[in-house]
Design a protein around this motif. Structure first.
Motif, PDB file in Angstrom:
ATOM      1  N   VAL A 167       0.846  -1.201   0.000  1.00 42.43           N
ATOM      2  CA  VAL A 167       0.000   0.000   0.000  1.00 42.43           C
ATOM      3  C   VAL A 167       0.876   1.245   0.000  1.00 42.43           C
ATOM      4  O   VAL A 167       0.631   2.189  -0.761  1.00 42.43           O
ATOM      5  CB  VAL A 167      -0.971   0.000   1.198  1.00 42.43           C
ATOM      6  CG1 VAL A 167      -1.678   1.333   1.325  1.00 42.43           C
ATOM      7  CG2 VAL A 167      -1.978  -1.130   1.060  1.00 42.43           C
ATOM      8  N   ARG A 168       1.895   1.252   0.828  1.00 44.07           N
ATOM      9  CA  ARG A 168       2.783   2.421   0.881  1.00 44.07           C
ATOM     10  C   ARG A 168       3.501   2.633  -0.437  1.00 44.07           C
ATOM     11  O   ARG A 168       3.679   3.770  -0.876  1.00 44.07           O
ATOM     12  CB  ARG A 168       3.776   2.273   2.035  1.00 44.07           C
ATOM     13  CG  ARG A 168       3.111   2.457   3.376  1.00 44.07           C
ATOM     14  CD  ARG A 168       4.094   2.392   4.495  1.00 44.07           C
ATOM     15  NE  ARG A 168       3.447   2.678   5.768  1.00 44.07           N
ATOM     16  CZ  ARG A 168       3.991   2.423   6.936  1.00 44.07           C
ATOM     17  NH1 ARG A 168       5.182   1.876   7.012  1.00 44.07           N
ATOM     18  NH2 ARG A 168       3.344   2.714   8.044  1.00 44.07           N
ATOM     19  N   SER A 169       3.901   1.552  -1.081  1.00 43.62           N
ATOM     20  CA  SER A 169       4.570   1.659  -2.378  1.00 43.62           C
ATOM     21  C   SER A 169       3.624   2.231  -3.436  1.00 43.62           C
ATOM     22  O   SER A 169       4.015   3.084  -4.238  1.00 43.62           O
ATOM     23  CB  SER A 169       5.076   0.280  -2.807  1.00 43.62           C
ATOM     24  OG  SER A 169       5.649   0.335  -4.082  1.00 43.62           O
ATOM     25  N   GLU A 170       2.387   1.768  -3.431  1.00 43.95           N
ATOM     26  CA  GLU A 170       1.394   2.288  -4.377  1.00 43.95           C
ATOM     27  C   GLU A 170       1.151   3.772  -4.137  1.00 43.95           C
ATOM     28  O   GLU A 170       1.065   4.553  -5.088  1.00 43.95           O
ATOM     29  CB  GLU A 170       0.084   1.517  -4.243  1.00 43.95           C
ATOM     30  CG  GLU A 170       0.153   0.094  -4.742  1.00 43.95           C
ATOM     31  CD  GLU A 170      -1.052  -0.756  -4.345  1.00 43.95           C
ATOM     32  OE1 GLU A 170      -1.942  -0.241  -3.626  1.00 43.95           O
ATOM     33  OE2 GLU A 170      -1.095  -1.925  -4.735  1.00 43.95           O
ATOM     34  N   GLU A 171       1.056   4.155  -2.867  1.00 45.05           N
ATOM     35  CA  GLU A 171       0.841   5.572  -2.542  1.00 45.05           C
ATOM     36  C   GLU A 171       2.030   6.418  -2.984  1.00 45.05           C
ATOM     37  O   GLU A 171       1.856   7.505  -3.528  1.00 45.05           O
ATOM     38  CB  GLU A 171       0.603   5.741  -1.045  1.00 45.05           C
ATOM     39  CG  GLU A 171      -0.734   5.202  -0.579  1.00 45.05           C
ATOM     40  CD  GLU A 171      -0.880   5.192   0.925  1.00 45.05           C
ATOM     41  OE1 GLU A 171       0.135   5.372   1.652  1.00 45.05           O
ATOM     42  OE2 GLU A 171      -2.017   5.001   1.401  1.00 45.05           O
ATOM     43  N   ARG A 172       3.251   5.910  -2.757  1.00 42.76           N
ATOM     44  CA  ARG A 172       4.454   6.647  -3.156  1.00 42.76           C
ATOM     45  C   ARG A 172       4.509   6.794  -4.673  1.00 42.76           C
ATOM     46  O   ARG A 172       4.816   7.860  -5.195  1.00 42.76           O
ATOM     47  CB  ARG A 172       5.700   5.931  -2.636  1.00 42.76           C
ATOM     48  CG  ARG A 172       6.995   6.660  -2.918  1.00 42.76           C
ATOM     49  CD  ARG A 172       8.221   6.031  -2.262  1.00 42.76           C
ATOM     50  NE  ARG A 172       8.259   4.587  -2.276  1.00 42.76           N
ATOM     51  CZ  ARG A 172       8.018   3.796  -1.223  1.00 42.76           C
ATOM     52  NH1 ARG A 172       7.711   4.307  -0.061  1.00 42.76           N
ATOM     53  NH2 ARG A 172       8.081   2.492  -1.340  1.00 42.76           N
ATOM     54  N   ARG A 173       4.163   5.728  -5.396  1.00 39.84           N
ATOM     55  CA  ARG A 173       4.173   5.783  -6.861  1.00 39.84           C
ATOM     56  C   ARG A 173       3.144   6.796  -7.371  1.00 39.84           C
ATOM     57  O   ARG A 173       3.427   7.584  -8.272  1.00 39.84           O
ATOM     58  CB  ARG A 173       3.890   4.386  -7.429  1.00 39.84           C
ATOM     59  CG  ARG A 173       4.061   4.287  -8.903  1.00 39.84           C
ATOM     60  CD  ARG A 173       3.940   2.864  -9.472  1.00 39.84           C
ATOM     61  NE  ARG A 173       3.115   1.942  -8.721  1.00 39.84           N
ATOM     62  CZ  ARG A 173       3.594   0.977  -7.909  1.00 39.84           C
ATOM     63  NH1 ARG A 173       4.886   0.844  -7.729  1.00 39.84           N
ATOM     64  NH2 ARG A 173       2.771   0.156  -7.274  1.00 39.84           N
ATOM     65  N   GLU A 174       1.949   6.808  -6.781  1.00 44.46           N
ATOM     66  CA  GLU A 174       0.924   7.773  -7.180  1.00 44.46           C
ATOM     67  C   GLU A 174       1.382   9.201  -6.899  1.00 44.46           C
ATOM     68  O   GLU A 174       1.175  10.107  -7.715  1.00 44.46           O
ATOM     69  CB  GLU A 174      -0.384   7.480  -6.458  1.00 44.46           C
ATOM     70  CG  GLU A 174      -1.068   6.222  -6.938  1.00 44.46           C
ATOM     71  CD  GLU A 174      -2.240   5.809  -6.052  1.00 44.46           C
ATOM     72  OE1 GLU A 174      -2.598   6.574  -5.127  1.00 44.46           O
ATOM     73  OE2 GLU A 174      -2.791   4.723  -6.292  1.00 44.46           O
ATOM     74  N   TYR A 175       2.006   9.421  -5.752  1.00 46.60           N
ATOM     75  CA  TYR A 175       2.516  10.748  -5.391  1.00 46.60           C
ATOM     76  C   TYR A 175       3.585  11.198  -6.387  1.00 46.60           C
ATOM     77  O   TYR A 175       3.551  12.328  -6.876  1.00 46.60           O
ATOM     78  CB  TYR A 175       3.077  10.711  -3.970  1.00 46.60           C
ATOM     79  CG  TYR A 175       3.764  11.986  -3.557  1.00 46.60           C
ATOM     80  CD1 TYR A 175       3.028  13.116  -3.228  1.00 46.60           C
ATOM     81  CD2 TYR A 175       5.154  12.056  -3.490  1.00 46.60           C
ATOM     82  CE1 TYR A 175       3.658  14.291  -2.855  1.00 46.60           C
ATOM     83  CE2 TYR A 175       5.787  13.224  -3.112  1.00 46.60           C
ATOM     84  CZ  TYR A 175       5.047  14.335  -2.787  1.00 46.60           C
ATOM     85  OH  TYR A 175       5.670  15.498  -2.420  1.00 46.60           O
ATOM     86  N   GLU A 176       4.515  10.299  -6.702  1.00 43.75           N
ATOM     87  CA  GLU A 176       5.575  10.641  -7.650  1.00 43.75           C
ATOM     88  C   GLU A 176       5.012  10.906  -9.043  1.00 43.75           C
ATOM     89  O   GLU A 176       5.496  11.800  -9.747  1.00 43.75           O
ATOM     90  CB  GLU A 176       6.623   9.525  -7.686  1.00 43.75           C
ATOM     91  CG  GLU A 176       7.448   9.473  -6.408  1.00 43.75           C
ATOM     92  CD  GLU A 176       8.323   8.237  -6.305  1.00 43.75           C
ATOM     93  OE1 GLU A 176       8.229   7.334  -7.173  1.00 43.75           O
ATOM     94  OE2 GLU A 176       9.099   8.168  -5.337  1.00 43.75           O
TER      95      GLU A 176
END
Length: 121
Positions: free
Chosen positions: A86-95
């Motif tokens: 989940v954190r990786s998905e959120e980081r990718r969306e933010y980037e």
């Protein structure tokens, strides 16, 4: 320390996207013991909840966690892997949003520079 089951999450995601198989069913089909699959499913739901996913709920059978090493290992792996996913998905969306914003700014600056070059005052 990375989990020895780290590649499992990738296989689970691919397997789940291919059909309606649950995480628990997939683990059993892959040869994991039922206690591990139970723990992984509970830990994964708990990890998603900890990351703020609305559909996640904290689930932990404390007596099994304390008494069954296989359940506890599955729970720990599920929690860590699903929280990290989940954190990786959120980081990718933010980037991605940052990259889109930077691309838009670059286009505006390029257009402004071109306008100044073609129409000097």
């Amino acid at each position: 320390m990375p989990s020895r089951h780290a590649p499992l999450l990738i296989a689970l995601c691919a397997g789940l996207l291919a059909g309606c198989e649950t995480t628990h069913d997939h683990l059993i089909a892959e040869g994991y013991p039922p206690a591990f699959a139970d723990g992984f499913a509970d830990g994964c739901s708990s990890g998603r909840q900890a990351a703020g996913v609305i559909s996640g709920e904290f689930r932990k059978n404390v007596s099994r966690y304390l008494g069954e090493a296989t359940y506890a290992g599955g729970w720990d792996d599920g929690f860590r892997q699903c929280l990290a996913q989940v954190r990786s998905e959120e980081r990718r969306e933010y980037e991605d949003r940052l990259r889109d914003r930077d691309d838009d700014a670059w286009e505006r600056n390029r257009g402004n520079a071109m306008g100044r070059a073609l129409h000097p005052d």
